[in-house]
Every structure is written in structure tokens, then in C-alpha cells.
Scaffold this motif. Structure first.
Motif, PDB file in Angstrom:
ATOM      1  N   ASP A 293      -3.148  10.752   2.950  1.00 18.40           N
ATOM      2  CA  ASP A 293      -4.471  10.576   3.571  1.00 18.40           C
ATOM      3  C   ASP A 293      -4.468   9.281   4.401  1.00 18.40           C
ATOM      4  O   ASP A 293      -4.728   8.191   3.891  1.00 18.40           O
ATOM      5  N   LEU A 294      -4.184   9.424   5.689  1.00 18.56           N
ATOM      6  CA  LEU A 294      -4.031   8.226   6.524  1.00 18.56           C
ATOM      7  C   LEU A 294      -5.382   7.577   6.836  1.00 18.56           C
ATOM      8  O   LEU A 294      -5.433   6.396   7.196  1.00 18.56           O
ATOM      9  N   ASN A 295      -6.465   8.336   6.676  1.00 18.08           N
ATOM     10  CA  ASN A 295      -7.798   7.712   6.820  1.00 18.08           C
ATOM     11  C   ASN A 295      -8.051   6.757   5.668  1.00 18.08           C
ATOM     12  O   ASN A 295      -8.585   5.660   5.853  1.00 18.08           O
ATOM     13  N   HIS A 296      -7.657   7.201   4.487  1.00 18.28           N
ATOM     14  CA  HIS A 296      -7.809   6.327   3.322  1.00 18.28           C
ATOM     15  C   HIS A 296      -6.947   5.068   3.497  1.00 18.28           C
ATOM     16  O   HIS A 296      -7.400   3.948   3.238  1.00 18.28           O
ATOM     17  N   LEU A 297      -5.720   5.283   3.991  1.00 21.33           N
ATOM     18  CA  LEU A 297      -4.830   4.141   4.244  1.00 21.33           C
ATOM     19  C   LEU A 297      -5.493   3.171   5.236  1.00 21.33           C
ATOM     20  O   LEU A 297      -5.488   1.955   5.038  1.00 21.33           O
ATOM     21  N   LYS A 298      -6.082   3.738   6.295  1.00 23.27           N
ATOM     22  CA  LYS A 298      -6.728   2.903   7.323  1.00 23.27           C
ATOM     23  C   LYS A 298      -7.871   2.076   6.714  1.00 23.27           C
ATOM     24  O   LYS A 298      -7.998   0.877   6.995  1.00 23.27           O
ATOM     25  N   ASN A 299      -8.682   2.722   5.861  1.00 21.35           N
ATOM     26  CA  ASN A 299      -9.785   1.983   5.204  1.00 21.35           C
ATOM     27  C   ASN A 299      -9.253   0.821   4.378  1.00 21.35           C
ATOM     28  O   ASN A 299      -9.804  -0.286   4.396  1.00 21.35           O
TER      29      ASN A 299
ATOM     30  N   LYS B 152      -9.955  -3.240   5.039  1.00 23.99           N
ATOM     31  CA  LYS B 152     -10.550  -4.114   4.015  1.00 23.99           C
ATOM     32  C   LYS B 152      -9.645  -5.289   3.663  1.00 23.99           C
ATOM     33  O   LYS B 152     -10.106  -6.322   3.211  1.00 23.99           O
ATOM     34  N   ASN B 153      -8.340  -5.100   3.838  1.00 27.75           N
ATOM     35  CA  ASN B 153      -7.402  -6.105   3.309  1.00 27.75           C
ATOM     36  C   ASN B 153      -6.618  -6.865   4.369  1.00 27.75           C
ATOM     37  O   ASN B 153      -5.773  -7.688   4.036  1.00 27.75           O
ATOM     38  N   LYS B 154      -6.902  -6.605   5.640  1.00 27.01           N
ATOM     39  CA  LYS B 154      -5.991  -7.090   6.688  1.00 27.01           C
ATOM     40  C   LYS B 154      -5.856  -8.612   6.730  1.00 27.01           C
ATOM     41  O   LYS B 154      -4.812  -9.107   7.131  1.00 27.01           O
ATOM     42  N   ASN B 155      -6.888  -9.349   6.301  1.00 27.88           N
ATOM     43  CA  ASN B 155      -6.773 -10.812   6.384  1.00 27.88           C
ATOM     44  C   ASN B 155      -6.572 -11.475   5.018  1.00 27.88           C
ATOM     45  O   ASN B 155      -6.652 -12.680   4.886  1.00 27.88           O
ATOM     46  N   LYS B 156      -6.318 -10.677   4.008  1.00 26.13           N
ATOM     47  CA  LYS B 156      -6.296 -11.242   2.649  1.00 26.13           C
ATOM     48  C   LYS B 156      -4.903 -11.614   2.146  1.00 26.13           C
ATOM     49  O   LYS B 156      -4.772 -12.303   1.149  1.00 26.13           O
TER      50      LYS B 156
ATOM     51  N   ILE C  33       0.884  -1.178   0.000  1.00 30.22           N
ATOM     52  CA  ILE C  33       0.000   0.000   0.000  1.00 30.22           C
ATOM     53  C   ILE C  33       0.913   1.218   0.000  1.00 30.22           C
ATOM     54  O   ILE C  33       1.695   1.427   0.919  1.00 30.22           O
ATOM     55  N   SER C  34       0.823   1.983  -1.086  1.00 36.12           N
ATOM     56  CA  SER C  34       1.821   3.024  -1.331  1.00 36.12           C
ATOM     57  C   SER C  34       1.132   4.382  -1.529  1.00 36.12           C
ATOM     58  O   SER C  34       0.110   4.453  -2.223  1.00 36.12           O
ATOM     59  N   ASP C  35       1.698   5.419  -0.929  1.00 37.30           N
ATOM     60  CA  ASP C  35       1.175   6.780  -1.149  1.00 37.30           C
ATOM     61  C   ASP C  35       1.194   7.076  -2.657  1.00 37.30           C
ATOM     62  O   ASP C  35       2.181   6.785  -3.342  1.00 37.30           O
ATOM     63  N   LYS C  36       0.117   7.672  -3.132  1.00 39.21           N
ATOM     64  CA  LYS C  36      -0.041   7.916  -4.571  1.00 39.21           C
ATOM     65  C   LYS C  36       1.101   8.758  -5.151  1.00 39.21           C
ATOM     66  O   LYS C  36       1.440   8.626  -6.324  1.00 39.21           O
ATOM     67  N   LEU C  37       1.709   9.610  -4.346  1.00 39.80           N
ATOM     68  CA  LEU C  37       2.769  10.468  -4.885  1.00 39.80           C
ATOM     69  C   LEU C  37       4.170   9.980  -4.513  1.00 39.80           C
ATOM     70  O   LEU C  37       5.135  10.747  -4.589  1.00 39.80           O
ATOM     71  N   ASN C  38       4.298   8.708  -4.128  1.00 34.76           N
ATOM     72  CA  ASN C  38       5.641   8.191  -3.829  1.00 34.76           C
ATOM     73  C   ASN C  38       6.546   8.259  -5.062  1.00 34.76           C
ATOM     74  O   ASN C  38       6.086   8.196  -6.204  1.00 34.76           O
TER      75      ASN C  38
ATOM     76  N   PHE D 225      -2.308  -2.391  12.874  1.00 33.15           N
ATOM     77  CA  PHE D 225      -2.492  -3.315  11.749  1.00 33.15           C
ATOM     78  C   PHE D 225      -1.276  -4.192  11.474  1.00 33.15           C
ATOM     79  O   PHE D 225      -1.331  -5.068  10.610  1.00 33.15           O
ATOM     80  N   ASN D 226      -0.202  -3.926  12.174  1.00 32.22           N
ATOM     81  CA  ASN D 226       0.956  -4.812  12.097  1.00 32.22           C
ATOM     82  C   ASN D 226       1.525  -4.998  10.693  1.00 32.22           C
ATOM     83  O   ASN D 226       1.794  -6.116  10.268  1.00 32.22           O
TER      84      ASN D 226
END
Ligand SMILES: Cc1ncc(COP(=O)(O)O)c(C=O)c1O
Length: 373
Positions: free
Chosen positions: A141-147, A151-155, A114-119, A186-187
Motif C-alpha cells: 500500500d504505497l499510499n500508506h507508505l506515503k502517509n 508524518k516522519n520526514k523531518n524526525k 519503513i518496511s512492507d508488513k509482509l517482508n 522523499f529522498n
């Protein structure tokens, strides 16, 4: 076929006014486009002191690190950096190689990055070279990162999050404490790139905020505030050993020569005591932001890197040309370096620039913005 395809593509760049050329740097004004934010690389006193301290430097390492390229100075540099961060370090020939190498070496098809869009492009290239799955979050946007994490934490088997501290094109800054809080919840594995904060924030923002232990892969490129070239990675011994055994961009390249490595060591030993320079840079940064307010200019910057978005490439060219004729060396940044429609004037401040020069520059910039459409 190939030549026709290339010609057509370059022609379309010309039509969109984004054909790039190499321009000779006229050495007759202060360089507002340099990333040597601490003004180290060309400082005559520092350069003299350096050559006096290291009179017999050789100009080639002669081989890669695993053959005979791990000469005493490069090992000393890593040892010195290890003492600063209290963690193992590994030296790379560039920040580009370091970012790419970490991602290529540790991320596979079972990984979500998961990478910042402007990296930076080096981060993007590393992800493309790996087989990892990629989701990009809205810039800072760390809220977007959190979402995305929710959604993906167990995938996936592993999740990597990648951010820079200060961003090169907008001069804005990540909320590192909040990012670390998310990491605890989220480890994930965290890669943090300090290309534009090293020097300005001594050994980087993570070091300044005592957060080194929380960052799995800390990347410190030295080509900007370090006034040099190369980069080092701060990580644990296991990851270091793995890169030494598997990291292609670390293994299969000639090590930098002693002259550069000795300069890196020299700067690393000095960077914390260059307090006056940091204060001067801070003063200039405050002055520039006051002028931005005075002239009602729009910028996202909160730091020594300041971008004024122009948007239209033709208008940007007219403004840049005008400023160049007035002896301000500024560079217009266009896509693909920045997203389409956000071409801009970007400046990097440095303590060697006089205050009056900055005051006059913003006056001329304001004039140009109100004159050229
Ligand atoms: C954020 C970031 N990371 C890495 C790099 C690459 O560093 P280097 O110039 O040492 O290859 C850059 C350079 O532009 C950068 O801006």
C-alpha cells in the motif's frame, strides 16, 4: 525448566495443528512447492554442460572472503555481475545474510526503517538486530507508505524503505515505478529484494525496467529462480567498501565453495538466453490464472507464485493430504510463515511442469476445496 517450557510450547503447536516436521521429498511427481522457478538446478543437460565446463571444482573455499576466500571464481562472478548492472556488486552466502547485513550495518538509532508488513523474515531480523526505529506499512500500500513518510520526514537522520518485488507468499508485485517516484519526493534509501523475480524476469525487475540507479541496495538471492544458492548485492562502491569493513555477516563466515560459485557464474551467463523457459513459464502462469477464474478460486497472485488461502489449519491438512495422495507435491503454509488465519496452499510454477498436469491439478484442487471442510 527449559525442557518443560519447550514441551509446553510444542504441545500448543500440536493442538493448533501447526507443529512442523521435516518430510522426505518423494521423488515421484512434479514438485509444485519448489522455488526453482526456471527449472535450472536439476536440469540434466545444464548440469552436464556445467560439469563439462568446470571439471575440476573444489568443494571448500577454506576461509572467509577477507582471508583467502576471495578466490578467482568468486571475483570473476562479482566482475561479471558488475558488468550486467553497471554498478559494484558483493557476493553473500545467502539472501538471508545479505538482507540482515545491509540493515544491521547501515541502520542505527537515528534511522527510521519503513518496511512492507509482509517482508521476509530476514528483513525483519535485520531490523530487530539493528537499533533502528520501525514502522510497517500495509502490504504493497504505497499510499500508506506515503502517509508515514509525510508524518516522519523531518524526525530522523535517515529513512530506509524496504520492499520486495514479487512477494513469495501471495505472488503479488510492487509497483516499482510508483515506489521510485516516492523515493524521489522523499529522498529515502531504498532496499529492494528480488528473491522471487530473478530468473523469471532475467536479472530482476529493477534491471528489466532500467531502474538500477534508483535503488540504493538491490538484493539478488539466487536460491529460487537462480536454481542455486547465495546472493549478491548491487550498490555503490562506498557502501560496498563499508560492508567489507563492517558487515559482520559478510566478514565472519566461510565463503561458499567454488562448485556453487561456478554454477552461479554459469547460470548468470545463461539466464538471459533462457528465453524459451520464460515463455513456457508465462504460458503456464496464464493457464493457471485462467483455471483459477474457471473454478472461481480466490487468490491475490498475478504471477507464477499462486496461493489459495484456506485459513483453517485442519482443513488445509485434509486438502494437502488429499492432493499428496493424488501425486501432487504441494505444501501447506501456516503461521508464523504467514499471518494467523491465512494458512494456504502455495504453488510455484516452473517450465518443466506439463500443461496437462496443471489442468488436472486445479481440477483436483477444486474437488478438494468443495469436499473437505
Ligand atoms: C524475499 C526473500 N528474501 C530473502 C530470502 C532468503 O534467501 P536465501 O534462501 O538465499 O537465504 C528469501 C527466502 O526464502 C526470500 O523469500
Amino acid at each position: 525448566m527449559l525442557k518443560e517450557k519447550i514441551k509446553k510450547e510444542l504441545h500448543s503447536f500440536k493442538l493448533e495443528n501447526r507443529f512442523r516436521k521435516l518430510n522426505l521429498l518423494e521423488n515421484n511427481s512434479f514438485n509444485l512447492s519448489s522455488n526453482d522457478y526456471m527449472g535450472l538446478g536439476n536440469d540434466p543437460d545444464l548440469v552436464k554442460e556445467f560439469y563439462d565446463s568446470y571439471p575440476n571444482l573444489t568443494l571448500s573455499s577454506g576461509s572467509s572472503r577477507l582471508i583467502s576466500g576471495s578466490y578467482p571464481l568468486i571475483m570473476e562472478l562479482e566482475d561479471y555481475a558488475e558488468k550486467i548492472y553497471n554498478k559494484p556488486t558483493l557476493f553473500f552466502n545467502s539472501g538471508f545474510d545479505c538482507n540482515c547485513c545491509i540493515i544491521e550495518t547501515f541502520c542505527d538509532e537515528d534511522t527510521l526503517v519503513i518496511s512492507d508488513k509482509l517482508n521476509h523474515a530476514s528483513i525483519h531480523d535485520g531490523i530487530m538486530h539493528s537499533k533502528a526505529n520501525l514502522i510497517r506499512y500495509k502490504h504493497l500500500d504505497l499510499n500508506h507508505l506515503k502517509n508515514i513518510l509525510e508524518k516522519n520526514k523531518n524526525k530522523f537522520k535517515n529513512i530506509f524503505v524496504i520492499s520486495e518485488t514479487i512477494y513469495s507468499m501471495d505472488g503479488d508485485c510492487v509497483n516499482l515505478e510508483e515506489l521510485i517516484k516516492l523515493k524521489k519526493n522523499f529522498n529515502f534509501y531504498l532496499i529492494l529484494d528480488e528473491a522471487h523475480s530473478f530468473g523469471v524476469h532475467s536479472y530482476g525487475i529493477a534491471h528489466e525496467k532500467n531502474l538500477i540507479e534508483q535503488v540504493d541496495f538491490l538484493v539478488i538471492p539466487l536460491g529460487k529462480g537462480g536454481g542455486s544458492i547465495g546472493s549478491y548485492l548491487v550498490c555503490n562502491q562506498l557502501y560496498k567498501d563499508y560492508i567489507v569493513n563492517r558487515g559482520r555477516k559478510f566478514i565472519y563466515t566461510t565463503a561458499l565453495p567454488p562448485v556453487n560459485i561456478a554454477w552461479n557464474l554459469f547460470i548468470l551467463k545463461k539466464i538471459e538466453i533462457l528465453q524459451k523457459r520464460k515463455e513456457k513459464l508465462e504460458e503456464l502462469t496464464n493457464l493457471a490464472h485462467t483455471l483459477i477464474k474457471k473454478y472461481n478460486l480466490k487468490t491475490l497472485s498475478t504471477t507464477h507464485i499462486i496461493s489459495i488461502i484456506i485459513g483453517d489449519n485442519n482443513r488445509l491438512d485434509k486438502i494437502t493430504k488429499y492432493l499428496n495422495t493424488k501425486n501432487y507435491f504441494v505444501y501447506g503454509v501456516k503461521e508464523p510463515t504467514v499471518p494467523k488465519g491465512t494458512s494456504r496452499i502455495r504453488i510455484g510454477l516452473s517450465p518443466s511442469i506439463p500443461k496437462d498436469y496443471i489442468i488436472d491439478f486445479f481440477k483436483e484442487l477444486n474437488y478438494a476445496l468443495n469436499t473437505f471442510f
